[in-house]
Structures are given as structure tokens and as C-alpha cells.
Design an enzyme around this catalytic site. Structure first.
Site, mmCIF file in Angstrom:
data_model
loop_
_atom_site.group_PDB
_atom_site.id
_atom_site.type_symbol
_atom_site.label_atom_id
_atom_site.label_comp_id
_atom_site.label_asym_id
_atom_site.label_seq_id
_atom_site.Cartn_x
_atom_site.Cartn_y
_atom_site.Cartn_z
ATOM 1 N N GLU A 47 -90.882 91.782 -40.092
ATOM 2 C CA GLU A 47 -91.537 91.257 -41.524
ATOM 3 C C GLU A 47 -90.636 90.068 -41.717
ATOM 4 O OE1 GLU A 47 -90.867 94.830 -43.435
ATOM 5 O OE2 GLU A 47 -92.831 95.630 -43.283
ATOM 6 N N CYS A 82 -94.195 100.095 -50.879
ATOM 7 C CA CYS A 82 -93.440 99.277 -51.581
ATOM 8 C C CYS A 82 -94.274 98.251 -52.464
ATOM 9 C CB CYS A 82 -92.378 98.718 -50.850
ATOM 10 S SG CYS A 82 -92.992 97.787 -49.247
#
Lengths: 624, 624
Positions: free
Chosen positions: B298, B392
Site C-alpha cells: 500500500e 479504515c
């Protein structure tokens, strides 16, 4: 020269071509690579594998006690692939050193085998229940590599040390492996088929067929964020229209399925594999032949998702691709398979090994930019590595190089077919051919008939798809197989000119990552721009002039003298002040860069890159 | 309208601008988004978070016994971010329902806190030793989100339920956290700074500063195949020249470091952050403002590694980018930070949420091709999801939308600055402004002075960098802050025309993935081609004509009536038969596709894509 083919269909198999009885590479481009493999890479592999603990695992298993297992769950397979390389190498030219190394390691493998035939040191040492985690344990994957090493030992050496181990293991699997068991990592399918070919024990083939058919029903547990396709368990192979998931797994499975289709005469399965191979070539293959565009999961991406800098192109995937294409070539006799094999060998397998044979690429990027983060573990900018924690690739290259001669030629009822070009000799039944060539640097290939029966037969030579202007005996020849049928006499010659010349290559419109760019090729070799040849400017800013005048250059210091670089007229993109900020601007059309120049661009073969330090490199170069 | 800024530097902080005392969005584009957030997304979040087990974890921790922990180690943070959204939302307009939900959850959080102040349900329930695995445990990451929710509750509501919990936890950390402790996932740094700002307890800031300074010395254990940079632990922030590693982590850390620099007057640190921000914008930012080009980890990729289809562009990274840029804007007063914030809000945050507010993108691709493998879990082609196992992003968007008004304006000794445009009111000390606009569809913004002191002050309005031809009160205005200093009277008006018109955007030469292509933009919005508007042809094959005649179109069925699509002349790439095979051909120059046409192309705002089913989409379109 024994009948030691690396793939050997049974007499009853439904195939178009059968491997030549034997072929030997002597000198030339590939002869030099085989010499480095023998003198440097294989001995280095022994040391690295010992350091990794893989031999120690076998020794511990041989002692019969449990204990610590070192390295990855598939550590055994490093030993087996290296043993396979040793076997082929000894078949080429034995030596006391090679024999000792082989016998010692083969004996150790035999000693490590459990009394009932089972062998997987990680399972044996840790005491984990056999076959309880096949999705991840690589038990059958390792078994497959053992079988391949065993077949190589039997064919190349007539040695049955490993063959007895492999057969005992296979017998155990046929008897005791849970029904519907599948390994997360295919490999055993093609190995079982070959073990069947070597031993004639039909249940081995049946087990391989069951594993090929059993896949694609979402039986394997899911892993991470991946779906069942990552392990080729989403769609039955018979129904699939493309390759998907982890590239090496997909390709090993396809190779095994092709073996099963050939031995069982399963035309539907072969048709499905043909469809998948074609789709792979049309939409998922890098110019180099490299396969797998996605780091995450080491997998195939979507169609035309072929970004150069994030190419995964695992060296093992290139090896597996050669293996699959060879099986498809035997099944069908179509030249496209050999075209891809050649492209892949020069431009996707070979870049995995340094020129010196002692450093490796696991992943093969097609572009590295200036400023790549040295902490980015993806970065090819970090250069070749001494070895890898997951060391699947180096011994895979070793075994392919050692057995490369077996991929040069085939025979059929009709005659003999030459697919790949290397100096040496080819034996096909009662035909013996001598091949002399400076290929790939030179397109001239001379074939001399040394032995021949009196009856007429057809000589076929593959004219590569890129060979525009090729000739055979000074007559124009089109890409595909050029065939000459006649009665041959010893001393007869055929002279090919494969039109090895510099050329530019562009991509189809959907391949957007190559838009506005071209690649430089020469014969079967893909070239690249590399930083060491362009001091004072970075490769990222180089572009080809519209009339580049591509031509052969003089040898380059730091590369072998045989390497022919290419020179072209180019320019340097100028950076405008505004380019330092947000890199997007209002514009009526795509931005045409300003440039300075002219400069000479130097292209070197991609396989030779990263041998003079790491740094920026690109296969695709803008042109305007 | 209380002084409830989302970021509120202390009086002694070294900043150029300070947040306006308050701002309220009323109607218009963002008002509608806030309404959906309040009516749909926040209530949905409560259900999804309950289903995930995150509330149950807190309940179990409150009971004081160990036991099963559900979900990820950072599950608590979902609750905290949702609570933060609730607090800002109640500050905008309270309701019994919101109040009940907030009080219940806040009470639960308080009850779950250990007697000594510690709070992390995963650690509490599993009995793992505190701080024993900070690289992965997210203990301090969760603490940070708790602190941010607490500050929001205090500022927006004057409620100190969570503030007492957060302060008690922070006191515990100041006292008992091992020296040099760092969380693998930054977040607590900016939270501690803000908790200091809210409470005046200086050790909180000192702890934040210690964590900022302590990073970059390779103290955290390595993870997977990543180097220390993945967690911003390779180079001290003060020495770094660019952002690297996991994008959300890098950006939260940068935000915290900017807070520390402001509160400690650390000009060197601010200079380092300025350098890193500029490099990020110049080389690592997608046209949308999206950040992070690499799925694996990521993370940020290398410079100009901005492949559209494999863009990661995590929605959380966009939220974090807005947070960092806002802090840099306060520190420096430079318009570039607000330019990036605006771009990011419209084109990188908003795409993370469906128009209906009930479906989400975690990853935001800039291109999706036809034929994407439905099993490829990366594929944006799978469309928006109901929720995520790692959730998230959704509550991050919730809290940003609820607090969006606080990012519109600032004040300084000199006057009031408008950075982002939305209908509503802005309070800055004794100045009250009313803003009326149809932005982003319409470039006209009317500002009416409703309250003003008698002394002269400067009104500043940001003219976006793309606003070529903008005017203020009918006088030409350049990008940057347009300033008007004078004595103001209630009823005075300023009229901006931000020149919202269709335009084409191209990339600098090094951004090779956009080569030969342009993007369509209109005002602050990036547009895309989406499959539903182009039946009978696939988006992959569309290209713009050289004279595209870009113009506003009529509303599109299935999208809100306010959405202005854009229409342009285009063509369809023709597929030659040869394109079906190996996609590379010998060519003297890059391939110019043949095409048919003309056809009309329809572009829709990128934030609105994937609301009419999933399928091919592209932001970059070839043009020739």
C-alpha cells in the site's frame, strides 16, 4: 547420444512431433552459456543450497528424528532442481566432480525417504500431519521436482537411484493420497506424467489426470486477499479461456495438462489449452516473453496490463513458459510455440542470470527509472542478487540450460524439424545433422547432413516470425516452417539466412503502456537502453529521433566482445521549469516534449543489462 | 458557532494562518454530501461496526475479562473515527439520535479503559503484553484515533467524556511507554499534538516530538519483503527528500511532524516537510490527487510511477493528504497546499463513497479495462463494496465530511482567507462572511460581508491554479491568493468567477503512462470515460479526435441532475486482424491506430463513476 529427451511422449501418445533422439550444443552463444552454467552456476548452487540448510534438512530427515527445519517449506525442491541440472549436465559430459556431487546428493535424498515412500523434510522434521495443509505445504510440489530429477537421472545417466525413490513415493501417493487432494502449487502433474512416460506405470498418469481435472472447483482454501484463481482453482482448465493467478503455478499446471492431453488423446483439453495459450500471448505477454505483470501474488494481470516498470516476469515463469510451449509444440507442430520459446529463452530466462553466472534476478523489470527508492524491495534498481531466500529461480535456470539441447529439434514420420538454432549436432533416428552458426549475432545457419537414410525425408527449419527477408539456400523463405523434402546424401547442406538485422518494434493500440514508444530488436534479441552507456543524462529522458538510423555498433567495454550493441540517433527531453511542480498542465493536445540533441543512443541486449552496476534502464523508448 | 477548529495551533505556535473560528456549509454540492453522510453513511457505519464486533470488543474489555477479540487488531479505531464523525456532526446540528449514539459509544469506550489508562481491546482481550509488538499491534495508532475523537468531542460539543479517557491514556503513555517506542503505523503523533493543543499538557507534545524524531533509525523490526522505509523508519524525517513507504502511514506521520514543527517553531523540520511535500506533488501524485501507486505494501512508488490501472490511491491516503496539506497551509499560507486539498477532496476522497453514501472504494483505480478478471481482488472492476474487513476508509471519509467546514477558511492578523468554496458562512473573529455558489458546477462565487469591524482588513480568495481567465469583481485575477484590502461594511460583496470550463490536461514527458493521452477536467473536477455511456463499444478502444470540441452535456439518467457531463468528438480504434496475436509488430514508428468514427464521447466526473454498475473506465484518453 542416448535417447534422453527432456519430454518423451509414449509411443501411443497423440502428438504431432516427437523429440529428437538427442542434440548436443557445441560452442557458440548457448555453448558459452552452458559452460558458465557448468563451471560457475551449478557449483555455486551447491554452496548456496548447503548454506540455506536444504541439505541439512535431508540429513536430519535421514537420521529419522524430528527437529528444526531450515528455510522455506519448499527447500527440498532447490536440491531436486539442482540435481536435475547435474543429471543433464553429466549427460552432456560427465566428470568425477559432477558424479561425486550427484551421487552424494542422490544418496542423501534416498536416505531421507520415509519407509513408506513419503518424502518432504519440512513435514518430516516438524511432525506436521502429512497432506494436512496441501494448499501451502508444497509437499506435492517438492515431490514433483523430485520426480523430474529422477527422470533426468534415468534418461541422461541410466541411473535409477532417484527413480526408485520417486517411484516409491509415487506408489505411495497413488495408494495413500486422499482422494481429491490438490497441491496449492502445481508441478506434480507434469512430473507424474513424465514419471509414467519413464516407467510405464499407468496409475501415475491417472493421478496426474485426476489432479488436472480436479482443479477449478474452489476446493483449495482461500489465502490472503486472493480469490481461488490465484491457485488456478476458480475455473476448470477445460473451461478456462485464459491463464490466471500465480504465473508459475498456472504455467506448470498447463504443462502438466498438456502432457495429460497428449497421453490420453484428450482433444478437448488440448483445444482448451490452445485457447488459453493464444490468449496469453495476445494479451498477457511482455515483449521479452516475460509473464506475470502483478507483484501482489506473483500473478498474471488483466489483458494488456503490461506495465514495464512493475513487470513481475519471474524467471521461473519464463522457464515454465518454455516447458509449456515445448509440450504444445510437440502436440501440434505449430511454429508459434517455438517462436515464443526462442523469445523467452533469450529475453526472459537468460536475464535471470548474470553474464558471469553468479548473480540472479528473480523478478525482471522492463524499465527502471532514475530515483528509484533503494528501500523499495521491488526495485530492479537494486540489481542482481547473490541468491534468494526463496531460491526457486536459480536452479530452474540451471536445469533448463543443462537440458537446452533437448529443445532444439524434433522428428516425425515425415522427417526432422529444427526449431531453435545453436551450433552442435542433432540426432533424430538415423539422421544426424551438424549445425554451425553465429546466431543470434549472425543470421546465417549452416546445416550439414552427416548421416541419412536413403529414403526421402523432409527437413524443416523454423523461420522466426520477425525474420522479414529470410532465405533458405538463397531462396526467399516465409516465417513458419520452411520444408525441403528430398533424398539426402551425407554432406548435403542447407543454408539459412534468418535476416538478423536491427529493427524497431511497436505495440498494438490497446497496449497503452507502450504508446508513443518503440523497442529495438535484432534477431531474437530484445534490446534496452541502459544507464552506463549514457553518462551525463538519465535514461528516463532519452528518446529516439524520427529517423533513428539504427545500426550495429562496436563492442562495449565491460560486456563480452561478441555482444553487438546498436546505435541510433536520439534526443534528450528538455525539462521546462514548470515541469518541476505538479506534473499535469492544461494543454490542447498530449504534450510534445521539447528536446535537445542530437545524441547517439546505445542499445544493449536486455539479457546483458545490470552487469555493469544497477541503474535506470528501459526496453521501450519514446520516439518523436 | 464555537471556536471548534479541526486543527487549532496554540497561540505561541509559529504559523502563518490560523483556522477560522468556525464555518458552516449550507446547501450546495458539499451540503448535499454532508446530508448523505449524516443520513446514510454514519448510521450505516454504526451497523457495520457493530457487525464487525468492534463494539463487542469494547464491551468485553469493559467487563474486564479476557476473551475472543473480533476483527483486526485496529478494530477499535473504526469506533473512534466514527465517534469523531459523530462529534463533528453533532457540532453542526445535534439530534437526539446522534446524541444517544455518541453518548452510548463514548460511555462504552470509557468503561473499556483499564484502570491505569491503557486502552486497546485486542491487547486487553488476548492478554498479549502491552507494547510488546508495537510494529504490528496498532496500539498507539488506536490511541491516536481515540485522542482525535476526544478532541473533536471537546471542541465540537464541549463534552469531556472522551477527553478524560484520552488524557488519562496519554498520561499513562508519558509515564509508562518504553523510551524510544514507535508504533508501526504513525497516527498518534498528530493526535498527541492536538491533544496538547486542547489540554495544554506539554508532555503530550514532547512525546509526539520524540516519536517524530525517533523515526528513521531502523529501530522497527522488518516485515515481509519490505525494507525499513515501508514504515518510514529508513531515513529521519528531517533528512528525507521525499515521501516513501506505506502511504497512509507516511502522510499521518508528516501531518504530525508538521504539528510538531508549528508548535515548537522548528523551521528546519518545516523546511524538510516542505521539500518532501513538493517532491510528492511533482513526482508521486496522480491527477486526482490520489497517492500511493503500489499495491504491494500500500505504498508510494518511485518517481513518476503513476500507472493508472494499478493505482492504489487508498481513500485513507487522500484523507491523510488533506490533513497534511491543511497543516502545511496553516504553517506557510502558500496556495499550493489548498490547490492540492481541493483536487484531493473532489477527486480522491469523494470517489471513496458512492453517491448514495452506502458503498465504498478502499482502492481507487484510474483505469479499468474490459476483460478484467473477476477473481482479481485488485480489480476496481468488482465495483464498490458494502464494507471492508479492514474498514479504515469509510469512517475516515465520514469524519472528514462532518468536519469539512473547518477547512474552508483561515484568518491572520491581516484578515480572512477563503481556500475552498462551498455555500455557507464563515466566522473569523469579528468577521462574518456569507458564501453563495453553485461551485463546482458553476465558477461564480459570491461572498457577502455580514459582520465586520470598522478597521480595514484584507480579504483573500484562492484562485485555483487551473483557473485560467478567472476574475474577481470582474477584474482579471491570477492563480494564487487574490487580496483585497480595505475597510469593509456589512453588505459588501465580492464576486469571484473561477472560470469553470471544460479543459484538456496533459502530463509532463517523464510521466510516460499518460503519453499520447489527455484527461478531461472542468473546474476542480477530473472526469472519466465510463462504460455505461458507451454501449456497443468498449472504453478501452475510445480516443479523442484532434479537435474534440469539448462541451457541457445534458444530465444523464442514473446520475444526479446537477452533474454536468462533458461531450467530445471521438473515434473508435479499429482492430486489425493481426492485432489478435502477439501484440508487437515491426514498425518504423510507434503505431498509429486506425480508427472509425466519429462518435460522441461522454465524460462524467470521476467521483461519480461506478454508481451505475462496475466496468471499464479511464481518466486518460488517447488523442490523435
Amino acid at each position: 547420444m542416448s535417447d534422453d529427451a527432456v519430454v518423451r511422449p509414449r509411443p501411443e501418445a497423440v502428438v504431432t512431433l516427437r523429440p529428437a533422439s538427442g542434440a548436443r550444443i557445441e560452442g557458440g552463444f548457448w555453448g558459452a552459456r552452458q559452460r558458465v552454467n557448468r563451471d560457475v552456476t551449478i557449483p555455486l548452487g551447491a554452496r548456496r543450497i548447503r548454506e540455506s540448510g536444504a541439505f541439512a534438512n535431508l540429513e536430519a530427515a535421514a537420521r529419522g528424528a524430528g527437529g528444526e527445519h531450515r528455510g522455506k517449506v519448499f527447500a527440498d525442491s532447490d536440491v531436486y532442481k539442482w540435481l536435475e541440472a547435474l543429471a543433464w549436465e553429466r549427460g552432456r559430459a560427465d566428470s568425477d566432480g559432477l558424479a561425486r556431487a550427484y551421487e552424494e546428493a542422490a544418496g542423501l535424498v534416498a536416505a531421507a525417504q520415509a519407509p513408506d515412500g513419503y518424502l518432504h523434510t519440512h513435514t518430516q522434521l516438524t511432525g506436521r500431519e502429512r497432506y494436512s495443509d496441501l494448499a501451502s505445504s508444497h509437499e506435492l510440489y517438492c515431490a514433483g521436482h523430485l520426480m523430474q530429477a529422477a527422470v533426468a537421472g534415468s534418461r541422461a545417466l541410466g541411473d535409477d537411484t532417484l527413480l526408485r525413490v520417486a517411484a516409491k513415493f509415487a506408489d505411495h501417493l497413488v495408494k495413500d493420497l486422499p482422494a481429491d487432494a490438490l497441491d496449492g502449487h502445481p508441478e506434480i502433474e507434469t512430473a507424474l506424467a513424465e514419471l509414467y512416460r519413464e516407467t510405464g506405470v499407468r496409475p501415475y498418469l491417472d493421478l496426474a489426470a485426476r489432479m488436472v481435472t480436479g482443479r477449478g472447483h474452489e476446493r483449495l482454501p482461500l489465502k490472503g486477499h486472493h480469490g481461488p484463481g490465484i491457485r488456478q482453482d476458480r475455473v476448470p482448465l477445460r473451461d478456462a479461456t485464459t491463464v490466471e493467478g500465480h504465473a508459475v503455478r498456472a504455467l506448470y499446471l498447463a504443462a502438466g495438462a498438456t502432457d495429460v492431453a497428449a497421453e490420453t488423446g484428450d482433444g478437448d483439453l488440448l483445444a482448451a489449452l490452445t485457447r488459453q495459450w493464444r490468449d496469453m500471448v495476445a494479451t498477457k505477454t511482455y515483449l521479452t516473453g516475460g509473464l506475470g505483470s502483478v507483484w501482489y501474488g506473483e500473478q498474471f494481470g488483466g489483458p494488456h496490463e503490461l506495465t514495464p516498470e512493475t513487470a513481475y516476469c519471474e524467471t521461473c515463469a519464463a522457464v515454465a513458459s518454455v516447458q509449456w510451449s515445448w509440450r504444445m509444440l510437440l502436440a501440434t507442430g505449430e511454429p508459434g510455440y517455438a517462436d515464443l520459446m526462442e523469445r523467452t529463452l533469450y529475453n526472459a530466462v537468460l536475464p535471470g542470470l548474470s553474464l558471469g553466472g553468479d548473480r540472479f534476478f528473480y523478478v525482471n523489470a522492463l524499465r527502471v527509472r532514475a530515483g528509484a527508492n533503494p528501500d523499495d524491495r521491488r526495485a530492479a534498481a537494486r540489481g542482481r542478487q547473490d541468491w534468494y531466500g526463496t531460491a526457486c529461480c536459480p536452479p530452474n535456470v540451471m536445469r533448463l540450460l543443462s537440458s537446452l539441447g533437448h529443445y532444439l529439434a524434433t522428428r516425425s514420420e515425415d522427417g526432422v524439424q529444427l526449431h531453435l538454432y545453436a551450433s552442435g549436432t542433432v540426432r533424430a533416428g538415423d539422421v544426424l545433422l551438424e549445425v554451425r552458426t553465429g546466431y543470434p549475432w549472425d543470421g546465417r545457419v549452416e546445416i550439414v547432413v552427416r548421416e541419412t537414410p536413403e529414403r526421402p525425408w523432409t527437413f524443416s527449419a523454423r523461420i522466426p516470425s520477425w525474420a522479414d527477408g529470410a532465405s533458405v539456400n538463397a531462396e526467399p523463405a516465409e516465417p513458419g516452417y520452411h520444408r525441403i523434402r528430398r533424398a539426402w546424401r551425407p554432406g548435403d547442406r542447407v543454408t539459412l539466412d534468418l535476416a538478423v538485422r536491427p529493427r524497431l518494434t511497436a505495440a498494438v493500440p490497446r497496449l497503452d503502456v507502450a504508446r508513443g514508444q518503440v523497442a529495438v530488436e535484432r534477431g531474437p534479441l530484445v534490446y534496452c537502453l541502459e544507464q552506463p552507456d549514457h553518462p551525463g543524462v538519465i535514461v528516463d529522458d532519452l528518446c529516439l529521433a524520427a529517423t533513428p538510423g539504427l545500426r550495429d555498433g562496436a563492442p562495449i567495454a565491460g560486456l563480452p566482445a561478441e555482444v553487438v550493441p546498436m546505435i541510433a540517433r536520439g534526443r534528450i527531453h528538455a525539462h521546462r521549469d514548470e515541469d518541476a511542480g505538479f506534473p499535469y498542465r492544461t494543454a490542447a493536445a498530449p504534450r510534445e516534449p521539447e528536446h535537445t540533441g542530437p545524441v547517439d543512443l546505445t542499445f544493449v541486449p536486455y539479457y546483458a543489462w545490470a552487469n555493469r552496476g544497477a541503474g535506470p534502464m528501459t526496453i521501450w523508448t519514446p520516439m518523436h
